[in-house]
Design a protein around this motif. Structure first.
Motif, PDB file in Angstrom:
ATOM      1  N   GLN A 176      -1.572   8.797   6.834  1.00 48.51           N
ATOM      2  CA  GLN A 176      -0.660   8.281   5.811  1.00 48.51           C
ATOM      3  C   GLN A 176      -0.132   9.465   5.018  1.00 48.51           C
ATOM      4  OE1 GLN A 176       0.295   5.108   5.315  1.00 48.51           O
ATOM      5  NE2 GLN A 176      -1.116   4.099   6.731  1.00 48.51           N
ATOM      6  N   THR A 201       5.894  12.241   0.125  1.00 54.09           N
ATOM      7  CA  THR A 201       7.235  12.173   0.724  1.00 54.09           C
ATOM      8  C   THR A 201       8.313  12.219  -0.346  1.00 54.09           C
ATOM      9  OG1 THR A 201       7.245   9.771   0.659  1.00 54.09           O
ATOM     10  CG2 THR A 201       6.397  10.782   2.675  1.00 54.09           C
ATOM     11  N   SER A 224      10.833  10.191  -0.690  1.00 58.07           N
ATOM     12  CA  SER A 224      11.139   8.842  -1.198  1.00 58.07           C
ATOM     13  C   SER A 224      10.016   8.303  -2.074  1.00 58.07           C
ATOM     14  CB  SER A 224      11.346   7.882  -0.023  1.00 58.07           C
ATOM     15  OG  SER A 224      10.119   7.673   0.653  1.00 58.07           O
ATOM     16  N   LYS A 230       7.568   6.829  -0.898  1.00 55.79           N
ATOM     17  CA  LYS A 230       6.924   5.782  -0.095  1.00 55.79           C
ATOM     18  C   LYS A 230       6.176   6.447   1.055  1.00 55.79           C
ATOM     19  CE  LYS A 230       9.557   2.035  -1.698  1.00 55.79           C
ATOM     20  NZ  LYS A 230      11.013   2.003  -1.652  1.00 55.79           N
ATOM     21  N   LEU A 278       4.601   7.474   4.585  1.00 56.34           N
ATOM     22  CA  LEU A 278       5.123   7.493   5.938  1.00 56.34           C
ATOM     23  C   LEU A 278       3.906   7.529   6.853  1.00 56.34           C
ATOM     24  CD1 LEU A 278       8.150   7.892   6.749  1.00 56.34           C
ATOM     25  CD2 LEU A 278       7.634  10.308   6.988  1.00 56.34           C
ATOM     26  N   GLU A 279       3.931   6.743   7.922  1.00 56.27           N
ATOM     27  CA  GLU A 279       2.844   6.809   8.903  1.00 56.27           C
ATOM     28  C   GLU A 279       3.170   7.891   9.909  1.00 56.27           C
ATOM     29  OE1 GLU A 279       2.245   3.158  10.995  1.00 56.27           O
ATOM     30  OE2 GLU A 279       1.228   2.217   9.308  1.00 56.27           O
ATOM     31  N   THR A 320       6.644   8.789  13.913  1.00 59.65           N
ATOM     32  CA  THR A 320       6.507   8.432  12.506  1.00 59.65           C
ATOM     33  C   THR A 320       7.124   7.053  12.321  1.00 59.65           C
ATOM     34  OG1 THR A 320       8.557   9.548  11.895  1.00 59.65           O
ATOM     35  CG2 THR A 320       6.561  10.810  11.619  1.00 59.65           C
ATOM     36  N   SER A 369       8.073   4.133   8.944  1.00 63.95           N
ATOM     37  CA  SER A 369       8.154   3.967   7.500  1.00 63.95           C
ATOM     38  C   SER A 369       8.200   2.488   7.149  1.00 63.95           C
ATOM     39  CB  SER A 369       9.426   4.643   6.984  1.00 63.95           C
ATOM     40  OG  SER A 369       9.691   4.204   5.669  1.00 63.95           O
ATOM     41  N   ASN A 385       9.735   1.358   4.818  1.00 67.41           N
ATOM     42  CA  ASN A 385      11.128   1.143   4.380  1.00 67.41           C
ATOM     43  C   ASN A 385      12.006   0.598   5.495  1.00 67.41           C
ATOM     44  OD1 ASN A 385      10.503   2.288   1.965  1.00 67.41           O
ATOM     45  ND2 ASN A 385      11.471   4.263   2.388  1.00 67.41           N
TER      46      ASN A 385
END
Ligand SMILES: [Zn+2]
Ligand SMILES: [Zn+2]
Length: 139
Positions: free
Chosen positions: A65, A69, A71, A73, A75-76, A89, A91, A93
């Motif tokens: 994880q 980032t 944003s 939020k 990111l995987e 990757t 997201s 989002n």
């Protein structure tokens, strides 16, 4: 649907992506952000933006994880737990999309866009005709 398969360095994880998705230049992206550099140990990451339904992954990648980032939020970042190759990757989002690392494949299509160009080192040149973005464009 015809597809192309790539695999991690040790071969425990393989990824198939639809050739149709790979053939659309706008789906091929080069990311210069520092997180991509660090996670790949590379100058940039080159990936294909693919709907999950067009991707088949064999083997079970580990998920990191990435919370640091732009944003804010997470990111995987999926990678092989054995050899460490970055796999994709994803997201929260943009649900349903996997950004598959093209370094796993024999052939790398030419990128149609580049993101985080502001982080590109001054000696590295833009790809001909690739759209240039200073952050991550929202599709
Ligand atoms: Zn591996
Ligand atoms: Zn990036």
């Amino acid at each position: 649907m015809s597809s192309t398969t790539g695999k991690c360095l040790c071969g425990q994880i393989s990824v198939s992506v639809s050739k149709e998705v790979l053939s659309a230049t706008d789906n091929i992206t080069l990311c210069h952000c520092k997180n991509c550099r660090q996670s790949g140990g590379a100058l940039a990451s080159v990936s294909v933006i693919a709907p999950e339904s067009t991707v088949k992954i064999s083997g079970v990648p580990k998920i990191y994880q990435d919370v640091n980032t732009d944003s804010g939020k997470p990111l995987e970042r999926a990678f092989c737990g054995n050899c460490g190759s970055p796999i994709y990757t994803a997201s929260p989002n943009v649900p349903g999309i996997q950004v598959i690392k093209l370094g796993l494949f024999d052939e790398i299509p030419k990128p149609g866009m580049e993101s985080y160009c502001k982080a590109r080192p001054p000696w590295d040149k833009p790809v001909d005709n690739a759209k240039q973005f200073n952050t991550m464009p929202t599709k």
